[in-house]
Design a protein around this motif. Structure first.
Motif, mmCIF file in Angstrom:
data_model
loop_
_atom_site.group_PDB
_atom_site.id
_atom_site.type_symbol
_atom_site.label_atom_id
_atom_site.label_comp_id
_atom_site.label_asym_id
_atom_site.label_seq_id
_atom_site.Cartn_x
_atom_site.Cartn_y
_atom_site.Cartn_z
ATOM 1 N N MET A 244 0.823 -1.207 0.000
ATOM 2 C CA MET A 244 0.000 0.000 0.000
ATOM 3 C C MET A 244 0.857 1.258 0.000
ATOM 4 S SD MET A 244 -3.112 -0.781 2.670
ATOM 5 C CE MET A 244 -4.455 -1.879 2.269
ATOM 6 N N LEU A 245 1.886 1.261 0.856
ATOM 7 C CA LEU A 245 2.758 2.437 0.945
ATOM 8 C C LEU A 245 3.473 2.688 -0.382
ATOM 9 C CD1 LEU A 245 4.302 1.868 4.504
ATOM 10 C CD2 LEU A 245 2.501 3.478 3.867
ATOM 11 N N LEU A 246 3.993 1.626 -0.993
ATOM 12 C CA LEU A 246 4.684 1.786 -2.271
ATOM 13 C C LEU A 246 3.731 2.260 -3.365
ATOM 14 C CD1 LEU A 246 6.978 -1.383 -2.256
ATOM 15 C CD2 LEU A 246 7.652 0.988 -1.832
ATOM 16 N N MET A 247 2.532 1.712 -3.381
ATOM 17 C CA MET A 247 1.562 2.101 -4.406
ATOM 18 C C MET A 247 1.196 3.580 -4.276
ATOM 19 S SD MET A 247 -2.288 0.602 -4.981
ATOM 20 C CE MET A 247 -2.743 1.147 -3.318
ATOM 21 N N VAL A 248 0.929 4.030 -3.051
ATOM 22 C CA VAL A 248 0.576 5.435 -2.838
ATOM 23 C C VAL A 248 1.736 6.352 -3.213
ATOM 24 C CG1 VAL A 248 -0.002 7.137 -1.071
ATOM 25 C CG2 VAL A 248 -1.159 4.931 -1.096
ATOM 26 N N ALA A 249 2.960 5.947 -2.867
ATOM 27 C CA ALA A 249 4.130 6.773 -3.188
ATOM 28 C C ALA A 249 4.309 6.897 -4.698
ATOM 29 C CB ALA A 249 5.377 6.173 -2.545
ATOM 30 N N VAL A 250 4.150 5.792 -5.424
ATOM 31 C CA VAL A 250 4.304 5.834 -6.882
ATOM 32 C C VAL A 250 3.223 6.696 -7.513
ATOM 33 C CG1 VAL A 250 4.206 4.436 -8.976
ATOM 34 C CG2 VAL A 250 5.503 3.630 -7.004
ATOM 35 N N VAL A 251 1.989 6.543 -7.061
ATOM 36 C CA VAL A 251 0.888 7.326 -7.631
ATOM 37 C C VAL A 251 1.075 8.809 -7.333
ATOM 38 C CG1 VAL A 251 -1.583 7.772 -7.459
ATOM 39 C CG2 VAL A 251 -0.751 5.431 -7.631
ATOM 40 N N ASP A 252 1.514 9.143 -6.132
ATOM 41 C CA ASP A 252 1.773 10.550 -5.798
ATOM 42 C C ASP A 252 2.845 11.136 -6.709
ATOM 43 O OD1 ASP A 252 -0.107 10.477 -3.849
ATOM 44 O OD2 ASP A 252 1.281 10.374 -2.163
ATOM 45 N N ALA A 253 3.906 10.367 -6.963
ATOM 46 C CA ALA A 253 4.978 10.850 -7.831
ATOM 47 C C ALA A 253 4.485 11.036 -9.261
ATOM 48 C CB ALA A 253 6.154 9.882 -7.795
ATOM 49 N N VAL A 254 3.723 10.086 -9.774
ATOM 50 C CA VAL A 254 3.202 10.196 -11.140
ATOM 51 C C VAL A 254 2.260 11.389 -11.258
ATOM 52 C CG1 VAL A 254 1.759 9.060 -12.867
ATOM 53 C CG2 VAL A 254 3.488 7.744 -11.642
ATOM 54 N N SER A 255 1.393 11.561 -10.260
ATOM 55 C CA SER A 255 0.468 12.688 -10.288
ATOM 56 C C SER A 255 1.204 14.019 -10.230
ATOM 57 C CB SER A 255 -0.513 12.583 -9.113
ATOM 58 O OG SER A 255 -1.390 13.680 -9.088
ATOM 59 N N PHE A 256 2.257 14.080 -9.423
ATOM 60 C CA PHE A 256 3.047 15.309 -9.339
ATOM 61 C C PHE A 256 3.703 15.636 -10.673
ATOM 62 C CE2 PHE A 256 7.267 17.216 -8.635
ATOM 63 C CZ PHE A 256 6.881 18.431 -8.082
ATOM 64 N N LEU A 257 4.266 14.628 -11.334
ATOM 65 C CA LEU A 257 4.906 14.850 -12.625
ATOM 66 C C LEU A 257 3.891 15.291 -13.686
ATOM 67 C CD1 LEU A 257 7.385 11.830 -12.742
ATOM 68 C CD2 LEU A 257 7.941 14.233 -12.332
ATOM 69 N N LEU A 258 2.713 14.697 -13.670
ATOM 70 C CA LEU A 258 1.690 15.092 -14.636
ATOM 71 C C LEU A 258 1.241 16.531 -14.411
ATOM 72 C CD1 LEU A 258 -0.498 11.851 -14.777
ATOM 73 C CD2 LEU A 258 1.065 12.706 -16.534
ATOM 74 N N ARG A 259 1.086 16.933 -13.144
ATOM 75 C CA ARG A 259 0.687 18.315 -12.869
ATOM 76 C C ARG A 259 1.789 19.282 -13.289
ATOM 77 N NH1 ARG A 259 -1.511 16.163 -8.003
ATOM 78 N NH2 ARG A 259 0.324 16.860 -6.848
ATOM 79 N N ARG A 260 3.056 18.894 -13.082
ATOM 80 C CA ARG A 260 4.160 19.749 -13.513
ATOM 81 C C ARG A 260 4.161 19.913 -15.034
ATOM 82 N NH1 ARG A 260 8.842 20.203 -10.324
ATOM 83 N NH2 ARG A 260 9.727 21.189 -12.194
ATOM 84 N N MET A 261 3.885 18.828 -15.754
ATOM 85 C CA MET A 261 3.848 18.901 -17.209
ATOM 86 C C MET A 261 2.716 19.801 -17.700
ATOM 87 S SD MET A 261 4.576 14.876 -18.071
ATOM 88 C CE MET A 261 4.178 15.073 -19.800
ATOM 89 N N MET A 262 1.575 19.783 -17.013
ATOM 90 C CA MET A 262 0.448 20.602 -17.450
ATOM 91 C C MET A 262 0.672 22.082 -17.180
ATOM 92 S SD MET A 262 -2.959 18.443 -16.557
ATOM 93 C CE MET A 262 -2.635 18.471 -14.793
ATOM 94 N N THR A 263 1.465 22.418 -16.173
ATOM 95 C CA THR A 263 1.665 23.828 -15.824
ATOM 96 C C THR A 263 2.824 24.465 -16.577
ATOM 97 O OG1 THR A 263 3.038 23.102 -13.936
ATOM 98 C CG2 THR A 263 0.696 23.539 -13.523
ATOM 99 N N ARG A 264 3.554 23.707 -17.354
ATOM 100 C CA ARG A 264 4.679 24.295 -18.113
ATOM 101 C C ARG A 264 4.165 24.997 -19.370
ATOM 102 N NH1 ARG A 264 9.375 19.549 -17.940
ATOM 103 N NH2 ARG A 264 9.883 19.761 -15.731
#
Length: 264
Positions: A244-264
């Motif tokens: 569970m911890l690994l899954m949440v960490a990976v999803v948080d990282a992917v979501s952060f990268l996607l939001r960064r890509m949208m704001t550029r």
């Protein structure tokens, strides 16, 4: 050389003072009314029993067959959260349009009331109700996530539509463009970055919620965790918690990268 004049400090309004006073009184009343047994929580006996309980979780179970089951349950949890979020985003847009006041005050009041009901009921309650109709498994959990998230995203999308500048759409409609086409070519592109950010954030939350919904029999990692904890199989439960911890960490990282890509 002219002396520098500092701007005057704005005066506190009586409403601000009343609000801060009310919050302070509420915090004090909360501490007074709640039976906080900090001396028992931090006592030597509580610490000793907690350490003994945590020792039972080590080492985690790493048998290949068990890890395969965890992988299947992890994929199931991810699928529940992703499908539930996509369904919620679609219906959130449909309900968010009238909730933003585009079709009159009556439609706004009716749709916002529906959204209030949907998001006021927690996912666990929705899952408990839907398990009766849909049976045990991830289908009920997916519907529960979708219903609650429709209420959240519908309200956020409605606020986004209201805050968008109406001038581009009004200009297109004045020049004879169809209202639907004017919305898709002007208002929706303005709101889409904010709406995508809201959707990704809710997906992160739904990952955690999907892991918990298994407690009531909605499948995924939560159902595995409940099963092994109920049998006091702590090492197997530890492996599920780590997943569970690994899954949440990976999803948080992917979501952060996607939001960064949208704001550029």
């Amino acid at each position: 050389m002219k002396p520098v004049t500092l701007p005057q400090r704005p005066a506190l309004q009586w409403s601000t003072i009343a609000l801060l006073t009310g919050i302070l009184l509420l915090v004090i009343a909360s501490f007074v009314s709640l039976p906080l047994k900090l001396h028992e929580f931090l006592g030597a006996e509580a610490i000793r029993t907690s350490i003994e309980f945590l020792r039972g979780f080590s080492p985690p179970e790493l048998a290949p067959n068990f890890l395969k089951k965890i992988g299947i349950a992890t994929f199931e949890t991810l699928a529940m959260s992703a499908i539930g979020t996509l369904i919620a985003a679609f219906f959130g847009i449909l309900i968010g349009l009238p909730a933003s006041g585009r079709f009159g005050a009556t439609a706004r009041l009716a749709t916002r009331s529906v959204l209030n009901v949907l998001r006021s009921i927690p996912e666990l309650v929705w899952a408990s109700v839907l398990l009766i109709a849909a049976g045990l498994g991830p289908f009920a959990g997916t519907l529960a996530l979708a219903l609650h998230t429709i209420g959240v995203l519908g309200r956020l999308f409605a606020e986004a539509f209201e805050n968008c500048s109406p001038l581009p759409e009004e200009t297109l409609r004045t020049n004879g463009v169809n209202p639907v086409a004017a919305f898709f070519y002007s208002t929706l592109p303005q709101c889409s970055p904010q709406m995508m950010s809201y959707t990704l954030y809710r997906w992160e939350n739904n990952i955690r919620a999907a892991a918990i919904l298994g407690v009531v029999g909605a499948g995924g990692l939560g159902q595995m965790l409940k099963y092994h904890l109920s049998l006091f199989q702590m090492q197997q439960a530890a492996s599920v918690i780590v997943a569970m911890l690994l899954m949440v960490a990976v999803v948080d990282a992917v979501s952060f990268l996607l939001r960064r890509m949208m704001t550029r």
